[in-house]
Design a protein around this motif. Sequence first.
Motif, PDB file in Angstrom:
ATOM      1  N   SER A 191      19.150  24.615  46.069  1.00  0.00           N
ATOM      2  CA  SER A 191      18.173  23.725  45.441  1.00  0.00           C
ATOM      3  C   SER A 191      17.000  24.482  44.841  1.00  0.00           C
ATOM      4  CB  SER A 191      17.652  22.707  46.457  1.00  0.00           C
ATOM      5  OG  SER A 191      18.665  21.823  46.850  1.00  0.00           O
ATOM      6  N   GLN A 192      16.422  23.875  43.819  1.00  0.00           N
ATOM      7  CA  GLN A 192      15.181  24.375  43.217  1.00  0.00           C
ATOM      8  C   GLN A 192      14.050  23.382  43.489  1.00  0.00           C
ATOM      9  OE1 GLN A 192      16.899  24.678  39.207  1.00  0.00           O
ATOM     10  NE2 GLN A 192      16.208  26.794  39.158  1.00  0.00           N
ATOM     11  N   PRO A 193      12.853  23.860  43.778  1.00  0.00           N
ATOM     12  CA  PRO A 193      11.727  22.942  43.986  1.00  0.00           C
ATOM     13  C   PRO A 193      11.307  22.287  42.678  1.00  0.00           C
ATOM     14  CG  PRO A 193      10.986  25.218  44.024  1.00  0.00           C
ATOM     15  CD  PRO A 193      12.479  25.271  43.956  1.00  0.00           C
ATOM     16  N   SER A 194      10.619  21.175  42.801  1.00  0.00           N
ATOM     17  CA  SER A 194      10.138  20.474  41.612  1.00  0.00           C
ATOM     18  C   SER A 194       8.981  21.226  40.971  1.00  0.00           C
ATOM     19  CB  SER A 194       9.675  19.059  41.982  1.00  0.00           C
ATOM     20  OG  SER A 194       8.475  19.123  42.736  1.00  0.00           O
ATOM     21  N   LEU A 195       8.716  20.911  39.720  1.00  0.00           N
ATOM     22  CA  LEU A 195       7.576  21.509  39.021  1.00  0.00           C
ATOM     23  C   LEU A 195       6.283  21.152  39.730  1.00  0.00           C
ATOM     24  CD1 LEU A 195       6.310  23.017  36.648  1.00  0.00           C
ATOM     25  CD2 LEU A 195       6.395  20.869  35.344  1.00  0.00           C
ATOM     26  N   ARG A 196       6.174  19.916  40.207  1.00  0.00           N
ATOM     27  CA  ARG A 196       4.944  19.505  40.890  1.00  0.00           C
ATOM     28  C   ARG A 196       4.720  20.334  42.148  1.00  0.00           C
ATOM     29  NH1 ARG A 196       3.179  13.663  43.445  1.00  0.00           N
ATOM     30  NH2 ARG A 196       5.130  13.871  44.593  1.00  0.00           N
ATOM     31  N   TYR A 197       5.791  20.550  42.921  1.00  0.00           N
ATOM     32  CA  TYR A 197       5.637  21.291  44.167  1.00  0.00           C
ATOM     33  C   TYR A 197       5.281  22.747  43.892  1.00  0.00           C
ATOM     34  CZ  TYR A 197       6.549  22.744  48.961  1.00  0.00           C
ATOM     35  OH  TYR A 197       6.413  23.236  50.232  1.00  0.00           O
ATOM     36  N   ILE A 198       5.941  23.354  42.928  1.00  0.00           N
ATOM     37  CA  ILE A 198       5.600  24.736  42.567  1.00  0.00           C
ATOM     38  C   ILE A 198       4.151  24.823  42.100  1.00  0.00           C
ATOM     39  CG2 ILE A 198       6.056  26.574  40.891  1.00  0.00           C
ATOM     40  CD1 ILE A 198       8.987  25.840  40.998  1.00  0.00           C
ATOM     41  N   THR A 199       3.718  23.847  41.316  1.00  0.00           N
ATOM     42  CA  THR A 199       2.343  23.849  40.810  1.00  0.00           C
ATOM     43  C   THR A 199       1.333  23.763  41.946  1.00  0.00           C
ATOM     44  OG1 THR A 199       3.069  22.823  38.743  1.00  0.00           O
ATOM     45  CG2 THR A 199       0.720  22.689  39.270  1.00  0.00           C
ATOM     46  N   ILE A 200       1.636  22.979  42.966  1.00  0.00           N
ATOM     47  CA  ILE A 200       0.749  22.883  44.127  1.00  0.00           C
ATOM     48  C   ILE A 200       0.583  24.261  44.780  1.00  0.00           C
ATOM     49  CG2 ILE A 200       0.601  22.004  46.492  1.00  0.00           C
ATOM     50  CD1 ILE A 200       1.776  19.376  45.467  1.00  0.00           C
ATOM     51  N   ILE A 201       1.702  24.984  44.953  1.00  0.00           N
ATOM     52  CA  ILE A 201       1.625  26.320  45.558  1.00  0.00           C
ATOM     53  C   ILE A 201       0.852  27.275  44.647  1.00  0.00           C
ATOM     54  CG2 ILE A 201       2.973  28.292  46.374  1.00  0.00           C
ATOM     55  CD1 ILE A 201       5.208  26.351  47.090  1.00  0.00           C
ATOM     56  N   GLN A 202       1.108  27.216  43.346  1.00  0.00           N
ATOM     57  CA  GLN A 202       0.398  28.074  42.400  1.00  0.00           C
ATOM     58  C   GLN A 202      -1.098  27.779  42.411  1.00  0.00           C
ATOM     59  OE1 GLN A 202       2.575  27.047  38.871  1.00  0.00           O
ATOM     60  NE2 GLN A 202       4.116  28.645  39.148  1.00  0.00           N
ATOM     61  N   ASN A 203      -1.461  26.503  42.472  1.00  0.00           N
ATOM     62  CA  ASN A 203      -2.886  26.145  42.527  1.00  0.00           C
ATOM     63  C   ASN A 203      -3.534  26.668  43.801  1.00  0.00           C
ATOM     64  OD1 ASN A 203      -2.689  24.827  40.091  1.00  0.00           O
ATOM     65  ND2 ASN A 203      -2.511  22.783  40.966  1.00  0.00           N
ATOM     66  N   GLY A 204      -2.799  26.598  44.914  1.00  0.00           N
ATOM     67  CA  GLY A 204      -3.327  27.150  46.160  1.00  0.00           C
ATOM     68  C   GLY A 204      -3.532  28.648  46.081  1.00  0.00           C
ATOM     69  N   ALA A 205      -2.593  29.350  45.442  1.00  0.00           N
ATOM     70  CA  ALA A 205      -2.741  30.799  45.270  1.00  0.00           C
ATOM     71  C   ALA A 205      -3.963  31.126  44.412  1.00  0.00           C
ATOM     72  CB  ALA A 205      -1.480  31.379  44.636  1.00  0.00           C
ATOM     73  N   ASP A 206      -4.217  30.307  43.395  1.00  0.00           N
ATOM     74  CA  ASP A 206      -5.408  30.509  42.562  1.00  0.00           C
ATOM     75  C   ASP A 206      -6.679  30.249  43.356  1.00  0.00           C
ATOM     76  OD1 ASP A 206      -4.003  31.232  40.310  1.00  0.00           O
ATOM     77  OD2 ASP A 206      -3.877  29.185  39.537  1.00  0.00           O
ATOM     78  N   GLU A 207      -6.679  29.184  44.160  1.00  0.00           N
ATOM     79  CA  GLU A 207      -7.862  28.859  44.963  1.00  0.00           C
ATOM     80  C   GLU A 207      -8.250  30.019  45.880  1.00  0.00           C
ATOM     81  OE1 GLU A 207      -7.714  25.289  47.226  1.00  0.00           O
ATOM     82  OE2 GLU A 207      -6.912  24.092  45.569  1.00  0.00           O
ATOM     83  N   HIS A 208      -7.248  30.666  46.460  1.00  0.00           N
ATOM     84  CA  HIS A 208      -7.518  31.731  47.434  1.00  0.00           C
ATOM     85  C   HIS A 208      -7.538  33.117  46.800  1.00  0.00           C
ATOM     86  CE1 HIS A 208      -7.412  29.083  50.934  1.00  0.00           C
ATOM     87  NE2 HIS A 208      -6.390  28.476  50.375  1.00  0.00           N
ATOM     88  N   ASP A 209      -7.423  33.158  45.475  1.00  0.00           N
ATOM     89  CA  ASP A 209      -7.526  34.418  44.749  1.00  0.00           C
ATOM     90  C   ASP A 209      -6.513  35.439  45.263  1.00  0.00           C
ATOM     91  OD1 ASP A 209      -8.503  36.025  42.776  1.00  0.00           O
ATOM     92  OD2 ASP A 209     -10.215  36.762  43.924  1.00  0.00           O
ATOM     93  N   PHE A 210      -5.247  35.030  45.298  1.00  0.00           N
ATOM     94  CA  PHE A 210      -4.187  35.925  45.722  1.00  0.00           C
ATOM     95  C   PHE A 210      -4.039  37.094  44.745  1.00  0.00           C
ATOM     96  CE2 PHE A 210      -1.237  33.096  48.520  1.00  0.00           C
ATOM     97  CZ  PHE A 210      -2.236  33.029  49.478  1.00  0.00           C
ATOM     98  N   PRO A 211      -3.430  38.185  45.187  1.00  0.00           N
ATOM     99  CA  PRO A 211      -3.217  39.334  44.293  1.00  0.00           C
ATOM    100  C   PRO A 211      -2.419  38.938  43.051  1.00  0.00           C
ATOM    101  CG  PRO A 211      -2.839  39.977  46.563  1.00  0.00           C
ATOM    102  CD  PRO A 211      -3.020  38.491  46.573  1.00  0.00           C
ATOM    103  N   PRO A 212      -2.737  39.540  41.912  1.00  0.00           N
ATOM    104  CA  PRO A 212      -2.080  39.155  40.652  1.00  0.00           C
ATOM    105  C   PRO A 212      -0.564  39.271  40.676  1.00  0.00           C
ATOM    106  CG  PRO A 212      -4.022  40.489  40.215  1.00  0.00           C
ATOM    107  CD  PRO A 212      -3.809  40.522  41.697  1.00  0.00           C
ATOM    108  N   ASP A 213      -0.013  40.286  41.363  1.00  0.00           N
ATOM    109  CA  ASP A 213       1.445  40.431  41.334  1.00  0.00           C
ATOM    110  C   ASP A 213       2.140  39.297  42.085  1.00  0.00           C
ATOM    111  OD1 ASP A 213       0.338  41.515  43.655  1.00  0.00           O
ATOM    112  OD2 ASP A 213       1.969  42.948  43.947  1.00  0.00           O
ATOM    113  N   TYR A 214       1.525  38.786  43.157  1.00  0.00           N
ATOM    114  CA  TYR A 214       2.136  37.665  43.865  1.00  0.00           C
ATOM    115  C   TYR A 214       2.017  36.385  43.049  1.00  0.00           C
ATOM    116  CZ  TYR A 214       3.795  34.853  47.784  1.00  0.00           C
ATOM    117  OH  TYR A 214       4.541  34.019  48.590  1.00  0.00           O
ATOM    118  N   LYS A 215       0.885  36.204  42.369  1.00  0.00           N
ATOM    119  CA  LYS A 215       0.736  35.029  41.509  1.00  0.00           C
ATOM    120  C   LYS A 215       1.710  35.097  40.341  1.00  0.00           C
ATOM    121  CE  LYS A 215      -3.838  35.079  40.968  1.00  0.00           C
ATOM    122  NZ  LYS A 215      -5.185  34.557  40.587  1.00  0.00           N
ATOM    123  N   ALA A 216       1.975  36.295  39.851  1.00  0.00           N
ATOM    124  CA  ALA A 216       2.966  36.438  38.773  1.00  0.00           C
ATOM    125  C   ALA A 216       4.355  36.044  39.270  1.00  0.00           C
ATOM    126  CB  ALA A 216       2.963  37.875  38.254  1.00  0.00           C
TER     127      ALA A 216
END
Length: 363
Positions: free
Chosen positions: A238-263
């Motif tokens: 299975s693949q996650p939905s766009l909404r679910y992936i976006t939630i994780i990406q937004n959380g990574a942005d909030e916590h200022d994760f390293p650029p390579d992990y956000k990529a």
Amino acid sequence: MKHPAAPALKRLAAIQSEESEEYGVRRRFPQPHKDRLERSLQDRALDLCQAPKDLYNHAARRQEKQETFLYLAYGSNLFSGTFLGRRGIRPLSAINVVVPELIMTFDLPGIPYSEPCFANTKYRPEIPPTSGEGDEKASHSITERPKYHNPEWPRGLVGVVYEVTAADFFHILATEGGGAAYQDVLVDCYPLLPGIQPVPEHPSTDVFKAHTLYAPVYAPGKAPPGRERFSRPDPDYSQPSLRYITIIQNGADEHDFPPDYKAYLQELEPFTITSQRQRMGAFIFLQIWQPILTAIFKLSARYADDKGKSPKWLSILAAAIFTSVWISYDQFFHRIFGDGERTQPKHTDEERTQRKLVRDASH
């Protein structure tokens, strides 16, 4: 009572509300005190299969002593709209970490055509687990993954360790569906220094331990008694939905994760409906099941006790409905309307039409 389907139902309920207006901004929490991180090395994992009363009593004792828990988040709980908003958790402190022994997976089943799967973790095969039951878990769980051209993250899991009160920690357990399907495990966490790039494979910061919820995927017939959970025949499909992936990406942005992990998170491909046949199937499927699932969520909110536990009859009903959702998909919707778990090539329907024209012309 907890049921093997509980994690998926809880996660689906947790992302039903949209909180992008109130949350989603970068939040600054103080870091945990050094002595709290050092004391974590003496922490012990909880047995979530014990009687709920015993767990609640344990929580009460920890709360009376004003003891805290260090909780590792890596999926939707990275996002403040989910963790602070929907779940109502109020962290005392937080710190970004890398966990070399874990990687993130998407093998918790959700709802076909809508939220096919949710985030989970697994131990990296080349790195032995550090928690007490790790050897047993590693020997029973599936370690070989089929290749679906998914992006591969070559290093350890990146996440956030929140320091929370005992009451909040046990609320997390309740809202995540902790119990038979989940295990509470302690993992080695290494703080990520601000601005570090790339994420280190062998971090040099001081290690501490944090709790996280782990739902192992067992090979058929290999699950220990009481550890069974609902899973798909191929948990990596299975693949996650766009909404679910976006939630994780937004959380990574909030916590200022390293650029390579956000990529890496940006490279995750969501489930996408690519044909009219799928679109029709999704509409009919969700028209049938969405009202029923919504009713279950409302009943759970209404009848849950102050610890978030649903009555036995409701847990049984919810599990039966969740199983029925997937049976109806496997036996009917998938066969008639197409895949509701993984993106299919856009030309599939066109090729099918062409083959039909060829067959008709040959008769």
